[in-house]
Design a protein around this motif. Structure first.
Motif, PDB file in Angstrom:
ATOM      1  N   LEU A 185       0.990  -1.241   0.052  1.00 53.29           N
ATOM      2  CA  LEU A 185       0.026  -0.119   0.135  1.00 53.29           C
ATOM      3  C   LEU A 185       0.917   1.186   0.014  1.00 53.29           C
ATOM      4  O   LEU A 185       1.731   1.643   1.001  1.00 53.29           O
ATOM      5  N   TYR A 209       0.275  -0.773  -4.728  1.00 49.51           N
ATOM      6  CA  TYR A 209      -1.219  -0.326  -5.078  1.00 49.51           C
ATOM      7  C   TYR A 209      -1.908   0.928  -4.287  1.00 49.51           C
ATOM      8  O   TYR A 209      -1.220   1.154  -3.183  1.00 49.51           O
ATOM      9  N   THR A 210      -2.549   1.308  -4.629  1.00 50.20           N
ATOM     10  CA  THR A 210      -3.517   2.324  -4.115  1.00 50.20           C
ATOM     11  C   THR A 210      -4.776   2.226  -4.284  1.00 50.20           C
ATOM     12  O   THR A 210      -5.330   0.959  -4.733  1.00 50.20           O
ATOM     13  N   ARG A 211      -5.919   3.017  -3.842  1.00 49.31           N
ATOM     14  CA  ARG A 211      -7.274   2.869  -3.964  1.00 49.31           C
ATOM     15  C   ARG A 211      -7.792   4.269  -4.624  1.00 49.31           C
ATOM     16  O   ARG A 211      -7.372   5.191  -4.553  1.00 49.31           O
ATOM     17  N   TRP A 212      -8.903   3.816  -5.785  1.00 51.26           N
ATOM     18  CA  TRP A 212      -9.605   4.816  -6.451  1.00 51.26           C
ATOM     19  C   TRP A 212     -10.827   4.435  -6.668  1.00 51.26           C
ATOM     20  O   TRP A 212     -11.015   3.303  -7.233  1.00 51.26           O
ATOM     21  N   GLY A 214     -13.074   3.334  -4.635  1.00 49.64           N
ATOM     22  CA  GLY A 214     -13.427   2.160  -4.098  1.00 49.64           C
ATOM     23  C   GLY A 214     -12.878   0.782  -4.746  1.00 49.64           C
ATOM     24  O   GLY A 214     -13.018  -0.292  -4.220  1.00 49.64           O
ATOM     25  N   LYS A 215     -11.741   1.089  -5.709  1.00 47.68           N
ATOM     26  CA  LYS A 215     -11.334   0.082  -6.469  1.00 47.68           C
ATOM     27  C   LYS A 215      -9.764  -0.019  -6.278  1.00 47.68           C
ATOM     28  O   LYS A 215      -9.118   0.976  -6.099  1.00 47.68           O
ATOM     29  N   LEU A 216      -9.170  -1.347  -6.125  1.00 50.11           N
ATOM     30  CA  LEU A 216      -7.831  -1.408  -6.022  1.00 50.11           C
ATOM     31  C   LEU A 216      -7.058  -0.786  -7.359  1.00 50.11           C
ATOM     32  O   LEU A 216      -7.540  -1.328  -8.504  1.00 50.11           O
ATOM     33  N   GLU A 263      -8.693  -2.397 -10.570  1.00 46.40           N
ATOM     34  CA  GLU A 263      -9.123  -3.783 -10.223  1.00 46.40           C
ATOM     35  C   GLU A 263     -10.161  -4.476 -11.275  1.00 46.40           C
ATOM     36  O   GLU A 263     -11.017  -3.672 -11.695  1.00 46.40           O
ATOM     37  N   TYR A 289      -6.302   2.764   3.953  1.00 48.51           N
ATOM     38  CA  TYR A 289      -7.841   1.985   3.756  1.00 48.51           C
ATOM     39  C   TYR A 289      -8.652   2.990   4.687  1.00 48.51           C
ATOM     40  O   TYR A 289     -10.007   2.856   4.550  1.00 48.51           O
TER      41      TYR A 289
END
Length: 289
Positions: A185, A209-212, A214-216, A263, A289
């Motif tokens: 992360l 990875y990161t999140r955008w 609500g998705k990986l 994702e 997160y």
């Protein structure tokens, strides 16, 4: 070679079909006997290896600790091909650790194994530079070739009693544990240089990875860039579009995204991703997160 010991076949793909390791495939091509114990410390496994009466046991990235009962079998000892310049980076992931720490060089150590974790005496070492854009994937390939060459030189000399093992220095000891998925992360408050090293160190495992939305969002390739934006995590057009079209603000500098994977989608270049998802510009990626 009286036997090759490697990990059991592992399920691969959506169907979960068991697949042999590359070591097993090559061993079978060469018509060597193959053992695949789930636990090498099992009594029946140790007895089978004792029955084979090997002069030496060579270990490379096996993934299991050898018990004392196994270490004492071969008269020429158990010999480990370790991918670092011991005593720096004892442990499970020395290649990734060297990149993550920003080391300028690494190498291979041929050592005699004992009960401790990579603590045994050294037979030979050889260093190579870590190139500026090396990832664990590329550096592993170079160290594998280096280790094979060094082992081929060292093992015959050791068998002829032409080498004297040297105890590891007491100074400079570092230990690295196995990395986990959560380690990938990206914390955008960290400097861009550090995030770049993390992306390279964790290629191919565990990946960054990161999140955008609500998705990986996997960051498969990145590069540090000069510049400043606020706040950390802010996504903008890159000042070096020819290198990386998307830039993310960090605690110091910018991280240019080169290749990403959302994702459920295939991996694409950052330019392709931007054409399909222009709305990412101006958004702020989370630091956790």
């Amino acid at each position: 070679v009286v036997s090759v010991v490697t990990q059991p076949d592992r399920p691969v793909g959506r169907e979960g079909t068991p697949q042999p390791s590359p070591v097993k495939r090559r061993a079978l091509e060469l018509r060597f006997p193959v053992m695949q114990p789930a636990k090498v410390r099992a009594t029946e496994v140790i007895e089978e290896i004792r029955r084979l009466a090997p002069d030496a046991i060579v270990v490379a990235a096996f993934g299991q600790m050898l018990p004392p009962a196994l270490l004492e079998i071969p008269p020429l000892h158990c010999i480990n091909v370790h991918a670092s310049l011991l005593p720096r980076w004892r442990g499970a992931a020395p290649i990734a650790a060297a990149i993550l720490a920003g080391d300028k060089e690494t190498g291979v150590t041929i050592m005699l194994m004992e009960a401790g974790l990579d603590t045994g005496p050294i037979l030979a070492r050889r260093a190579i530079p870590i190139e500026p854009r090396d990832a664990t994937r590329t550096l592993t390939e170079r160290l594998a070739l280096l280790g094979a060459d060094l082992l081929s030189e060292t093992l015959p000399k050791w068998a002829r009693h032409e080498m004297t093992p040297r105890p590891q220095p007491e100074e400079g000891v570092t230990v690295v544990n196995m990395f986990h998925k959560k380690d990938g992360l990206l914390d955008w408050q960290r400097p861009a240089d550090e995030l770049d090293r993390r992306c390279r160190a964790f290629d191919p495992w565990p990946g960054c990875y990161t999140r955008w939305q609500g998705k990986l969002l996997k960051v498969l390739a990145a590069v540090p860039l000069e510049g400043a934006l606020e706040p950390p995590g802010l996504v903008a057009l890159s000042p070096r579009k020819e290198i990386a079209p998307i830039a993310v603000a960090t605690g110091y500098g910018l991280l240019g995204l080169v290749r990403v994977q959302l994702e459920g989608k295939p991996a694409v270049t950052a330019a392709e991703f931007l054409r399909g998802h222009p709305g990412i510009l101006g958004e702020t990626l989370p630091n956790s997160y």
